[in-house]
Design a protein around this motif. Structure first.
Motif, mmCIF file in Angstrom:
data_model
loop_
_atom_site.group_PDB
_atom_site.id
_atom_site.type_symbol
_atom_site.label_atom_id
_atom_site.label_comp_id
_atom_site.label_asym_id
_atom_site.label_seq_id
_atom_site.Cartn_x
_atom_site.Cartn_y
_atom_site.Cartn_z
ATOM 1 N N TYR A 154 70.206 27.942 110.352
ATOM 2 C CA TYR A 154 69.632 27.938 108.918
ATOM 3 C C TYR A 154 68.472 27.067 108.997
ATOM 4 N N THR A 155 68.773 25.801 109.550
ATOM 5 C CA THR A 155 67.496 24.775 109.330
ATOM 6 C C THR A 155 66.175 25.193 110.454
ATOM 7 N N GLY A 156 66.586 26.058 111.364
ATOM 8 C CA GLY A 156 65.457 26.229 112.031
ATOM 9 C C GLY A 156 64.524 27.519 111.825
ATOM 10 N N ILE A 157 65.174 28.393 111.092
ATOM 11 C CA ILE A 157 64.270 29.430 110.548
ATOM 12 C C ILE A 157 63.276 29.331 109.462
ATOM 13 N N GLY A 158 63.783 28.422 108.604
ATOM 14 C CA GLY A 158 62.872 28.295 107.242
ATOM 15 C C GLY A 158 61.605 27.567 107.530
ATOM 16 N N PRO A 159 61.855 26.563 108.414
ATOM 17 C CA PRO A 159 60.654 25.515 108.827
ATOM 18 C C PRO A 159 59.461 26.206 109.435
ATOM 19 N N PHE A 160 59.870 27.085 110.343
ATOM 20 C CA PHE A 160 59.386 27.888 111.211
ATOM 21 C C PHE A 160 58.328 28.971 110.429
ATOM 22 N N VAL A 161 58.944 29.531 109.628
ATOM 23 C CA VAL A 161 58.314 30.275 108.679
ATOM 24 C C VAL A 161 57.389 29.680 107.554
ATOM 25 N N LEU A 162 57.758 28.653 107.016
ATOM 26 C CA LEU A 162 56.912 27.723 106.238
ATOM 27 C C LEU A 162 55.753 27.063 106.777
ATOM 28 N N GLY A 163 55.985 26.597 107.898
ATOM 29 C CA GLY A 163 54.858 26.063 108.880
ATOM 30 C C GLY A 163 53.735 26.850 108.863
ATOM 31 N N ARG A 164 54.158 28.164 109.259
ATOM 32 C CA ARG A 164 53.177 29.098 109.542
ATOM 33 C C ARG A 164 52.205 29.679 108.561
ATOM 34 N N MET A 165 52.820 29.500 107.273
ATOM 35 C CA MET A 165 52.251 29.683 106.027
ATOM 36 C C MET A 165 51.413 28.777 105.421
ATOM 37 N N LYS A 166 51.732 27.349 105.968
ATOM 38 C CA LYS A 166 50.883 26.209 105.493
ATOM 39 C C LYS A 166 49.584 26.048 106.485
ATOM 40 N N LEU A 167 49.722 26.745 107.737
ATOM 41 C CA LEU A 167 48.588 26.463 108.482
ATOM 42 C C LEU A 167 47.190 26.882 108.027
ATOM 43 N N PRO A 168 47.173 28.060 107.584
ATOM 44 C CA PRO A 168 45.777 28.516 107.194
ATOM 45 C C PRO A 168 45.184 27.959 105.915
ATOM 46 N N LEU A 169 46.252 27.444 105.066
ATOM 47 C CA LEU A 169 45.935 26.630 104.024
ATOM 48 C C LEU A 169 45.440 25.492 104.161
ATOM 49 N N ALA A 170 46.050 24.668 105.348
ATOM 50 C CA ALA A 170 45.379 23.355 105.838
ATOM 51 C C ALA A 170 44.010 23.155 106.262
ATOM 52 N N GLU A 171 43.664 24.334 106.803
ATOM 53 C CA GLU A 171 42.188 24.848 107.350
ATOM 54 C C GLU A 171 41.357 24.892 106.208
ATOM 55 N N ALA A 172 41.905 25.756 105.204
ATOM 56 C CA ALA A 172 40.929 25.822 104.043
ATOM 57 C C ALA A 172 40.713 24.786 103.177
ATOM 58 N N LEU A 173 41.664 23.815 103.112
ATOM 59 C CA LEU A 173 41.623 22.588 102.389
ATOM 60 C C LEU A 173 41.034 21.253 103.043
ATOM 61 N N ASP A 175 42.842 19.653 104.892
ATOM 62 C CA ASP A 175 43.918 18.666 104.768
ATOM 63 C C ASP A 175 44.713 18.494 105.844
ATOM 64 N N LYS A 176 44.691 17.077 106.246
ATOM 65 C CA LYS A 176 45.274 16.834 107.551
ATOM 66 C C LYS A 176 46.782 16.467 107.531
ATOM 67 N N VAL A 177 47.276 15.977 106.215
ATOM 68 C CA VAL A 177 48.801 15.669 106.080
ATOM 69 C C VAL A 177 49.343 17.138 106.002
ATOM 70 N N LEU A 178 48.758 18.137 105.345
ATOM 71 C CA LEU A 178 49.367 19.554 105.321
ATOM 72 C C LEU A 178 49.228 20.010 106.756
ATOM 73 N N TYR A 179 48.252 19.768 107.209
ATOM 74 C CA TYR A 179 48.269 20.276 108.692
ATOM 75 C C TYR A 179 49.513 19.668 109.585
ATOM 76 N N ALA A 180 49.437 18.373 109.489
ATOM 77 C CA ALA A 180 50.732 17.635 110.209
ATOM 78 C C ALA A 180 51.952 18.185 110.010
ATOM 79 N N ASP A 181 52.055 18.332 108.587
ATOM 80 C CA ASP A 181 53.575 18.988 108.171
ATOM 81 C C ASP A 181 53.678 20.374 108.716
ATOM 82 N N ALA A 182 52.732 21.358 108.512
ATOM 83 C CA ALA A 182 52.680 22.514 109.165
ATOM 84 C C ALA A 182 53.116 22.723 110.561
ATOM 85 N N ASP A 183 52.282 21.744 111.409
ATOM 86 C CA ASP A 183 52.391 21.794 112.803
ATOM 87 C C ASP A 183 53.819 21.193 113.231
#
Length: 332
Positions: A154-173, A175-183
């Protein structure tokens, strides 16, 4: 609002920089995802805590999941402060709040990772044999390790999906905090897999599997903390602007001088571009063509041309000089 910028949807902005529609949409989406992350990871922390038992790997995974709450909180707080307009005490605005959030998350990761690594190594050295008993659920008795495996899945699936969703947003903004979180979240499946291997190892009689998995997870936390601490520190020391993932110098650092040297009255240019958080501060030193001192209109036009390069070009200073500063190297 910088010259040439289109107003952001819904008035989204960083300081007095109105965001273009793409970035305004990305910011709203990133904030929603971070709220979802906080709720999801809070549930994951509760699930892992309830099933951890005496497993060192599960306890370490619980701490890592708890630490996963720090970057989303840091992002949301930094964005809130970043909205504030410059004032008398903060003439550059509050953009550095992103760097403070990045540094806070990095220090927390590194400090806790080191403590966990020491504890896991000591457990391994003491040859501790963590027992995993049985539990009764819905009238059935079964090995508690299966609950642990289910919790880590349960704890492994959610972060994997959310992290991939955040990566393009970190690039668009940018935002290095968002990128570190996503990575970090994108790689959380490895933590879950390592913990599952440690739990199953106990079930197979491999006493060392649990502490070994905990040690590997701890070292992963240390790696994330050290990498982010290094990047956050160099950014706060006014390192030249780099890409959102800190892999390369940002292309805008080169484009600034290219654009200025294409102006008819400019002979050569050297600039300093520093990352204020989401936006860049540009100080450009230009050497005019001999006998062609720039007019006020030409200087204002140069500022406007640089501001139109990208929404991230926030504060621009163009200074005509006789000799270019020796301390600023030519662009790569």
């Amino acid at each position: 609002m910088r010259p040439g910028a289109e107003p952001g949807e819904g008035g989204q902005r960083f300081g007095h920089t109105e965001l273009p529609p793409e970035q305004a949409h990305a910011l709203r989406r990133a904030k929603r995802l971070e709220v979802v992350t906080l709720v999801y990871m809070a549930s994951a922390v509760a699930v892992v805590f309830a099933t951890a038992g005496s497993s060192q790997a599960m306890k370490t995974a619980w701490v890592e999941d708890s630490l996963a709450l720090v970057p989303p909180l840091a992002f949301l707080v930094a964005v809130r402060f970043g909205h504030r307009r410059p004032d008398a005490d903060h003439p550059y605005g509050y953009h550095r709040s992103t760097g403070v959030g990045h540094l806070t998350a990095a220090v927390a990761l590194l400090a806790v990772g080191l403590l966990l690594a020491v504890e896991s190594a000591m457990s391994l050295a003491r040859a501790e044999h963590p027992p995993i008993g049985t539990v009764q659920l819905f009238g059935q008795t079964f090995w508690a390790g299966w609950l642990m495996v289910a919790a880590m899945t349960y704890t492994g699936i959610g972060p994997f999906v959310l992290g991939r969703m955040k990566l393009p947003l970190a690039e668009a903004l940018h935002d290095k905090v968002l990128y570190a979180d996503a990575d970090m979240q994108k790689a959380d499946w490895m933590t879950a897999a390592g913990t599952i291997a440690g739990v199953l190892g106990i079930g197979l009689g491999l006493w060392w599997a649990d502490s070994s998995a905990a040690l590997l997870i701890s070292l992963s936390i240390v790696h994330d903390g050290w990498t982010n601490l290094r990047h956050a520190t160099t950014a706060l020391m006014d390192e030249r602007a780099r890409t959102y993932d800190d892999e390369h110098p940002h292309p805008l650092t080169r484009r600034v001088d290219e654009v200025l040297t294409n102006l008819t009255w400019v002979d050569d240019s050297r600039s300093r571009v520093r990352d204020q958080g989401h936006v860049f501060h540009v100080e450009a030193f230009v050497r005019p063509v001999a006998g062609r001192a720039p007019t006020l209109e030409q200087l204002e036009a140069a500022v406007s041309v640089l501001s139109d390069l990208d929404w991230k070009v926030h504060d621009v200073v163009v200074m005509p000089v006789r000799d270019l500063p020796d301390t600023i190297p030519a662009p790569d």
